[in-house]
Design a protein around this motif. Structure first.
Motif, mmCIF file in Angstrom:
data_model
loop_
_atom_site.group_PDB
_atom_site.id
_atom_site.type_symbol
_atom_site.label_atom_id
_atom_site.label_comp_id
_atom_site.label_asym_id
_atom_site.label_seq_id
_atom_site.Cartn_x
_atom_site.Cartn_y
_atom_site.Cartn_z
ATOM 1 N N PRO A 112 -11.961 76.979 33.500
ATOM 2 C CA PRO A 112 -11.073 77.853 32.729
ATOM 3 C C PRO A 112 -10.360 77.097 31.610
ATOM 4 C CG PRO A 112 -10.751 78.161 35.084
ATOM 5 C CD PRO A 112 -11.611 76.954 34.921
ATOM 6 N N MET B 85 -8.386 71.611 37.422
ATOM 7 C CA MET B 85 -9.694 71.756 36.791
ATOM 8 C C MET B 85 -10.149 70.446 36.155
ATOM 9 S SD MET B 85 -10.913 74.594 37.522
ATOM 10 C CE MET B 85 -10.316 76.073 38.355
ATOM 11 N N THR C 170 -14.785 75.152 28.142
ATOM 12 C CA THR C 170 -13.640 75.875 28.686
ATOM 13 C C THR C 170 -13.763 77.356 28.343
ATOM 14 O OG1 THR C 170 -12.325 75.385 26.705
ATOM 15 C CG2 THR C 170 -12.144 73.863 28.559
ATOM 16 N N THR C 171 -13.335 78.204 29.273
ATOM 17 C CA THR C 171 -13.584 79.644 29.136
ATOM 18 C C THR C 171 -12.350 80.523 29.284
ATOM 19 O OG1 THR C 171 -13.987 79.973 31.496
ATOM 20 C CG2 THR C 171 -15.859 79.249 30.160
ATOM 21 N N ASP D 130 -9.797 82.710 31.405
ATOM 22 C CA ASP D 130 -10.130 83.586 32.543
ATOM 23 C C ASP D 130 -10.789 84.864 32.049
ATOM 24 O OD1 ASP D 130 -9.213 82.114 34.866
ATOM 25 O OD2 ASP D 130 -7.187 82.392 34.083
ATOM 26 N N GLU E 33 -16.645 83.396 29.235
ATOM 27 C CA GLU E 33 -17.408 82.618 30.203
ATOM 28 C C GLU E 33 -18.908 82.833 30.003
ATOM 29 O OE1 GLU E 33 -17.049 82.140 34.971
ATOM 30 O OE2 GLU E 33 -17.737 84.088 34.244
ATOM 31 N N SER F 289 -14.987 78.568 36.955
ATOM 32 C CA SER F 289 -14.193 79.631 36.334
ATOM 33 C C SER F 289 -14.480 81.010 36.920
ATOM 34 C CB SER F 289 -14.467 79.669 34.823
ATOM 35 O OG SER F 289 -15.855 79.810 34.565
#
Length: 351
Positions: free
Chosen positions: A83, A90, A112-113, A115, A120, A139
């Motif tokens: 995330p 993380m 990185t995504t 939430d 994602e 994630s």
């Protein structure tokens, strides 16, 4: 004739022996062989490791990760989705995955995504377009569409820390951890315990909350809905929830925060109200981040075995056909420190 025999022997000697051949001969997985034969880590002395080395010597195996990757049409690169790396947990998880991948001869690339399932999915497609050999996903949400899509497309992948309950997953036993944390507070004499759960769209939060509920119910403590607060996993969310609890006319005597960032926020809120952590308020966090034991009042926390989780995730991703149970849970450990205080004599009890 003698020259022909010599040439044949040279060809046999120069033939590349694969990890899979060693694994089949030794009766173990290829990932086990890779770990055992990696000369960059201290050698294991287990019976399995000794057998693997003996078989490798007998077959004439020589490690050559680059050539092996080319023969398989792979890049020896693994994509990792988290995330955010500003989240200590993380960051620790990614570092553990990177260490485990290096031992197996793989390189890791992180994206990185947040939430957001849309972000994602886009990050996953970008990594796959760069020919990563598989994805490790930290994630995933409980109702995340990405794992289902990866299963349907046959993309090697594994989830870490979080699970959708179907895809290969390497997680901590969050229910056991939530139980340990809350049981510790109960054993210290607390009956008015607040739980900051984290976001319930994650399996981590639901598991830890379920464990806390079980401990309270076993102790015959009525669960007050006002004491169960859904939060994010951020420090600010912990501070906000802490202020809400401590501004009450009847604040709790103990708090279980479902991660250490939340616990840091609770500490800030307690300080604002001139409450002493470990005295006025007992506090337990989760994950045992490196800062936990360095605080002025060291934080009691539930330790998550990140390296074990990372190694298992890679096994699940690289050898899915050899996995009987696709969801593996690593047991957490309670680390008691000063923040949870000492035994508390309940009000009305004889001294």
């Amino acid at each position: 004739m003698e020259a022909n025999g010599s040439a044949q022997r040279m060809r046999e000697k120069s033939r590349v022996v694969t990890l899979r051949e060693v694994a089949e001969a030794a009766g173990v997985s290829t990932s086990t062989v890779s770990r055992v034969l990696d000369d960059r880590v201290p050698p294991s002395r287990s019976a399995t490791a000794e057998r693997v080395r003996a078989v490798a010597d007998q077959l004439g195996y020589r490690r050559n990760t680059f050539a092996s990757s080319l023969r398989r049409g792979q890049t020896a690169t693994i994509g990792v989705l988290v995330p955010r790396l500003s989240d200590t947990v993380m960051a620790l998880m990614f570092e553990a995955i990177s260490r485990a991948a290096t031992r197996l001869g793989y390189f890791t690339v992180v994206a990185t995504t947040g939430d957001d399932p849309t972000d994602e999915g886009e990050a996953a497609r970008t990594l796959l377009a760069r020919n990563v050999d598989g994805l490790i996903i930290a994630s995933s949400l409980r109702e995340d569409p990405l794992p289902r899509e990866l299963r349907e497309q046959g993309v090697p992948h594994a989830l870490v820390l979080r699970t959708d309950g179907i895809s290969p997953s390497s997680i901590g036993d969050d229910e056991a951890g939530g139980y340990l944390a809350t049981r510790h507070l109960i054993d210290l004499g607390h009956t008015d315990i607040a739980v900051l759960s984290g976001p319930l769209f994650t399996s981590t939060a639901t598991g830890r909350l379920a464990g806390a509920r079980r401990a309270l119910q076993e102790a015959g403590i009525t669960v007050n809905p006002d004491r169960l607060i859904e939060t994010t996993f951020g420090i600010e969310s912990g501070e906000e929830a802490g202020r809400r609890l401590f501004n009450s006319s009847t604040p709790p005597t103990a708090v279980f925060a479902a991660n250490d960032n939340l616990a840091l926020g609770v500490i800030a809120a307690a300080h604002q109200r001139s409450l002493s952590v470990g005295g006025d308020i007992a506090l337990v966090g989760y994950n045992d981040i490196p800062l936990a034991h360095l605080l002025p009042v060291p934080l009691t926390s539930v330790r998550t075995p990140f390296d074990q989780i990372a190694a298992t995730a890679l096994d699940l991703m690289l050898e899915p056909a050899l996995v009987d149970n696709p969801i593996r849970r690593a047991l957490p450990t309670l680390i008691p420190r000063r923040s949870s205080g000492t035994h508390r004599t309940p009000v009305g009890s004889p001294h």
